[in-house]
Structure formats: structure tokens, C-alpha cells
Design a protein around this motif. Sequence first.
Motif: not given
Length: 255
Positions: A173-193
Motif C-alpha cells: 500500500e505504501l509503495s503504491g502511494g495509497g498511504v504516506d507511511a507504514a509502521i511495523g516490526d523493525n526487522g520486517v519493515i527494514a527488510y521490505r523497505a
Amino acid sequence: MQTRRLLLSALLATGVLAALPAAAQSKDREYVVASSATYTPFAFENKDKQIVGFDIDIVNAIAQKEKMKLRIVNTPFTSIFASLNNGDVDFVISGVTINDKRKQSFDFSAPYFDARQLIAVPKSSTVKSLQDLKDKKVAVVSGSTGDDVISRVQGKTSANIRRFESTPLIMSELSGGGVDAAIGDNGVIAYRASLDPNLKTVEDPNFPKEHFGIVVRKGDKALLDRINAGLAAIRADGTYNTIYKKWFKTDYVAQ
């Protein structure tokens, strides 16, 4: 001769002789390790159905230092602690947060991962903290810690909070521009980002710190000591940082 036969019979009767081969072969023992392979990048199945990930590399590195033989089994997280208690597995590594409630039933290694919440935003974003998201559209996994923290900022019923079932969905959703930000567990968010060149991550020092630990049965001090010794060794010789950088594309910095 008769005396030797009597002694042999006595040893068999008491089980002492039967125990000797096991003791002699203890150095060759195979330890069964449970991990739920549904939590990228900590543990997941690759295209060849092999269990891989940060947790897997860490436990294998520990085993190499301690000369331990491991067999890693994919175990649903919902039954992972029962498997440990039942003796089906010897220990668990599966992104398990160390907390007081769990410590009443199990023993934990020293922390092997510093966990916290992390914000992902487009690289052009000026967001620098959680408070900067007060009026932004934010994607979170429903019912997660990320959901809790943004709900305290915006209010639980805020229309700007977009709730999804998984981290891959909030990042999509973040990559597609549907939201301004995403929040989640740091390990998973860092990897996906790290997989999207148009995204970056933002840390907020006000997020509570948590730690992942390796779990053993209560009182299994001998095994716990070996795990901790191996963990200390891979931290000291740089192996830990090499594994961390492999999965999170940055050097490890102690929290």
C-alpha cells in the motif's frame, strides 16, 4: 568370570550400562530446533522449500562455534511452545520476544535481536518522527503494536489509519502511494523497505525497545550456556554483524 557376569547383570538391571553409549555419544547429539517459517526475513521457506532467514543463519553460526549438530523443523508458532515443553524439540528460535510472562515458563538466551517499531516512508518524505504522522495516512497490521502506537497519536477511529492483515500488504500500500507511511516490526519493515529503492525508514526513539531471545525449557542451563557462549562468540568475531548486514543491508548498531 562368574563375578564379571554378575557385575554385568547388575549394570544392565540398573540401567547404568545402557546409559553409557548415550553418554559416550553425547558430543554427536543432534539438537532439534523449532522455527515458524512464516516471518520473513527471520525465518521463511525459499523456492526450494528450505528454511532460511536471519534466525536460521544466527542459530547455525552459534552451532558452528559450539560444534552442535542441528535439525531445524518448521513449526507453527501457535504450537511452538507446546513442542518445546513436550520434548519434541530442544529449543526455539522464531522471533520470540523476551517478556516477564514467558520467562515464568521458559528460559531465554541473551538477546540476539533488538526489536522495536519502525516507520517506512517514501524517500521524498519529510517525516522524522511518529508525531509527524498525526495528520498522515498510515498503514498498519490490524491489532499490532504499530496499530496501537498510531492509534494513540491519531485516535483509534481515525479514518487516516488503514488496517491490513499482514506486513507485505501494508508495504504494498505504501509503495503504491495509497498511504504516506507504514509502521511495523523493525526487522520486517527494514527488510521490505530495502527491496524498494523508493522507500526509506525512520526511527523514533520513543518507541519501546524489545528483544528477541532463543528459548529453552525451564532449567536447561547446560544447553542455555552453550547457546549463550556461541552467541557471544559470533558477536565478538564479527559473524553476527555479517549476518545482520546480509539481511538488513546495514551494520548492526546496539540499541
